[in-house]
Scaffold this motif. Structure first.
Motif, PDB file in Angstrom:
ATOM      1  N   PHE A  12       0.810  -1.213   0.000  1.00 40.12           N
ATOM      2  CA  PHE A  12       0.000   0.000   0.000  1.00 40.12           C
ATOM      3  C   PHE A  12       0.847   1.268   0.000  1.00 40.12           C
ATOM      4  O   PHE A  12       0.361   2.324  -0.383  1.00 40.12           O
ATOM      5  CB  PHE A  12      -1.002  -0.026   1.158  1.00 40.12           C
ATOM      6  CG  PHE A  12      -2.058  -1.077   0.960  1.00 40.12           C
ATOM      7  CD1 PHE A  12      -3.051  -0.917   0.008  1.00 40.12           C
ATOM      8  CD2 PHE A  12      -2.026  -2.247   1.690  1.00 40.12           C
ATOM      9  CE1 PHE A  12      -4.002  -1.892  -0.203  1.00 40.12           C
ATOM     10  CE2 PHE A  12      -2.981  -3.239   1.495  1.00 40.12           C
ATOM     11  CZ  PHE A  12      -3.966  -3.064   0.539  1.00 40.12           C
ATOM     12  N   GLY A  13       2.101   1.159   0.398  1.00 43.33           N
ATOM     13  CA  GLY A  13       3.012   2.295   0.274  1.00 43.33           C
ATOM     14  C   GLY A  13       3.162   2.711  -1.188  1.00 43.33           C
ATOM     15  O   GLY A  13       3.231   3.903  -1.496  1.00 43.33           O
ATOM     16  N   HIS A  14       3.196   1.724  -2.076  1.00 45.80           N
ATOM     17  CA  HIS A  14       3.258   1.998  -3.523  1.00 45.80           C
ATOM     18  C   HIS A  14       2.021   2.784  -3.948  1.00 45.80           C
ATOM     19  O   HIS A  14       2.126   3.802  -4.631  1.00 45.80           O
ATOM     20  CB  HIS A  14       3.351   0.675  -4.291  1.00 45.80           C
ATOM     21  CG  HIS A  14       3.080   0.801  -5.754  1.00 45.80           C
ATOM     22  ND1 HIS A  14       4.039   1.197  -6.650  1.00 45.80           N
ATOM     23  CD2 HIS A  14       1.951   0.586  -6.471  1.00 45.80           C
ATOM     24  CE1 HIS A  14       3.512   1.222  -7.864  1.00 45.80           C
ATOM     25  NE2 HIS A  14       2.250   0.858  -7.783  1.00 45.80           N
ATOM     26  N   LEU A  15       0.857   2.308  -3.531  1.00 42.74           N
ATOM     27  CA  LEU A  15      -0.394   2.969  -3.894  1.00 42.74           C
ATOM     28  C   LEU A  15      -0.470   4.368  -3.297  1.00 42.74           C
ATOM     29  O   LEU A  15      -0.876   5.312  -3.986  1.00 42.74           O
ATOM     30  CB  LEU A  15      -1.588   2.129  -3.430  1.00 42.74           C
ATOM     31  CG  LEU A  15      -2.965   2.704  -3.741  1.00 42.74           C
ATOM     32  CD1 LEU A  15      -3.190   2.786  -5.246  1.00 42.74           C
ATOM     33  CD2 LEU A  15      -4.048   1.876  -3.074  1.00 42.74           C
ATOM     34  N   GLU A  16      -0.062   4.509  -2.050  1.00 43.97           N
ATOM     35  CA  GLU A  16      -0.101   5.820  -1.404  1.00 43.97           C
ATOM     36  C   GLU A  16       0.808   6.812  -2.121  1.00 43.97           C
ATOM     37  O   GLU A  16       0.441   7.970  -2.318  1.00 43.97           O
ATOM     38  CB  GLU A  16       0.266   5.681   0.068  1.00 43.97           C
ATOM     39  CG  GLU A  16      -0.795   4.941   0.866  1.00 43.97           C
ATOM     40  CD  GLU A  16      -0.324   4.433   2.211  1.00 43.97           C
ATOM     41  OE1 GLU A  16       0.895   4.560   2.534  1.00 43.97           O
ATOM     42  OE2 GLU A  16      -1.160   3.884   2.950  1.00 43.97           O
ATOM     43  N   ALA A  17       1.988   6.363  -2.517  1.00 45.08           N
ATOM     44  CA  ALA A  17       2.899   7.247  -3.243  1.00 45.08           C
ATOM     45  C   ALA A  17       2.338   7.588  -4.623  1.00 45.08           C
ATOM     46  O   ALA A  17       2.410   8.744  -5.065  1.00 45.08           O
ATOM     47  CB  ALA A  17       4.275   6.585  -3.374  1.00 45.08           C
ATOM     48  N   TYR A  18       1.794   6.594  -5.284  1.00 45.72           N
ATOM     49  CA  TYR A  18       1.245   6.771  -6.640  1.00 45.72           C
ATOM     50  C   TYR A  18       0.086   7.766  -6.637  1.00 45.72           C
ATOM     51  O   TYR A  18      -0.074   8.547  -7.567  1.00 45.72           O
ATOM     52  CB  TYR A  18       0.799   5.409  -7.171  1.00 45.72           C
ATOM     53  CG  TYR A  18       0.199   5.419  -8.536  1.00 45.72           C
ATOM     54  CD1 TYR A  18       0.977   5.652  -9.670  1.00 45.72           C
ATOM     55  CD2 TYR A  18      -1.157   5.178  -8.715  1.00 45.72           C
ATOM     56  CE1 TYR A  18       0.424   5.652 -10.938  1.00 45.72           C
ATOM     57  CE2 TYR A  18      -1.720   5.171  -9.969  1.00 45.72           C
ATOM     58  CZ  TYR A  18      -0.926   5.411 -11.080  1.00 45.72           C
ATOM     59  OH  TYR A  18      -1.489   5.405 -12.333  1.00 45.72           O
ATOM     60  N   THR A  19      -0.724   7.739  -5.569  1.00 45.46           N
ATOM     61  CA  THR A  19      -1.904   8.606  -5.491  1.00 45.46           C
ATOM     62  C   THR A  19      -1.659   9.863  -4.660  1.00 45.46           C
ATOM     63  O   THR A  19      -2.608  10.614  -4.400  1.00 45.46           O
ATOM     64  CB  THR A  19      -3.091   7.833  -4.875  1.00 45.46           C
ATOM     65  OG1 THR A  19      -2.731   7.438  -3.551  1.00 45.46           O
ATOM     66  CG2 THR A  19      -3.472   6.629  -5.716  1.00 45.46           C
ATOM     67  N   LEU A  20      -0.422  10.067  -4.249  1.00 43.02           N
ATOM     68  CA  LEU A  20      -0.059  11.203  -3.401  1.00 43.02           C
ATOM     69  C   LEU A  20      -0.898  11.218  -2.121  1.00 43.02           C
ATOM     70  O   LEU A  20      -1.284  12.267  -1.622  1.00 43.02           O
ATOM     71  CB  LEU A  20      -0.179  12.528  -4.158  1.00 43.02           C
ATOM     72  CG  LEU A  20       0.668  12.640  -5.424  1.00 43.02           C
ATOM     73  CD1 LEU A  20       0.381  13.939  -6.159  1.00 43.02           C
ATOM     74  CD2 LEU A  20       2.146  12.517  -5.087  1.00 43.02           C
ATOM     75  N   ASN A  21      -1.193  10.018  -1.625  1.00 42.90           N
ATOM     76  CA  ASN A  21      -1.934   9.828  -0.373  1.00 42.90           C
ATOM     77  C   ASN A  21      -3.337  10.406  -0.398  1.00 42.90           C
ATOM     78  O   ASN A  21      -3.909  10.714   0.652  1.00 42.90           O
ATOM     79  CB  ASN A  21      -1.160  10.392   0.812  1.00 42.90           C
ATOM     80  CG  ASN A  21      -0.877   9.343   1.848  1.00 42.90           C
ATOM     81  OD1 ASN A  21      -1.280   8.195   1.714  1.00 42.90           O
ATOM     82  ND2 ASN A  21      -0.181   9.734   2.890  1.00 42.90           N
ATOM     83  N   ASP A  22      -3.892  10.558  -1.574  1.00 45.22           N
ATOM     84  CA  ASP A  22      -5.264  11.060  -1.715  1.00 45.22           C
ATOM     85  C   ASP A  22      -6.218   9.888  -1.477  1.00 45.22           C
ATOM     86  O   ASP A  22      -6.323   8.982  -2.306  1.00 45.22           O
ATOM     87  CB  ASP A  22      -5.457  11.635  -3.116  1.00 45.22           C
ATOM     88  CG  ASP A  22      -6.818  12.276  -3.307  1.00 45.22           C
ATOM     89  OD1 ASP A  22      -7.822  11.742  -2.786  1.00 45.22           O
ATOM     90  OD2 ASP A  22      -6.877  13.304  -4.010  1.00 45.22           O
TER      91      ASP A  22
END
Length: 117
Positions: A12-22
């Motif tokens: 989920f760190g990948h996803l959080e970075a990819y979405t700028l934690n939005d």
């Protein structure tokens, strides 16, 4: 189900970075992932003529959310020959189940956060 139930099948760190934690974008991406899995999972059988397309689509969806184990399993299934396909697809189904459980736990956590304000 809670965040403590996350197994590591999805980074989920990948996803959080990819979405700028939005969180709105994260939830949308995860819901799309769930829809893709629901649509393509029935084709993950060597008896189905579209199994390679299913593996390919799941590979891309998995990579997008950070489900690296699932993406790798789907890539191996997609590129392999017809012999042994069912065994490779079983690995995809297993990795898919683990990723879906992680996604459900993460989405639950996002919902709890939104309730807390």
């Amino acid at each position: 189900m809670a965040l403590r139930d996350v197994t590591g099948a999805v980074d989920f760190g990948h996803l959080e970075a990819y979405t700028l934690n939005d969180t709105v974008v994260m939830e949308e991406v995860l819901r799309i992932f769930q829809q893709q899995c629901e649509l393509w999972t029935p084709l993950l059988s060597a008896d189905h003529p579209g199994w390679r397309d299913a593996a390919h689509t799941i590979k891309g969806a998995a990579a997008g959310v950070g489900a690296g184990i699932l993406a790798a399993a789907a890539e191996l299934a997609e590129r392999g020959d017809d012999e042994g396909a069912e065994m490779r697809l079983e690995r995809v189904r297993s990795a898919l189940n683990a990723a879906q459980m992680d996604v459900a736990a993460y989405l639950h956590e996002l919902q709890l956060r939104s309730l807390k304000g």
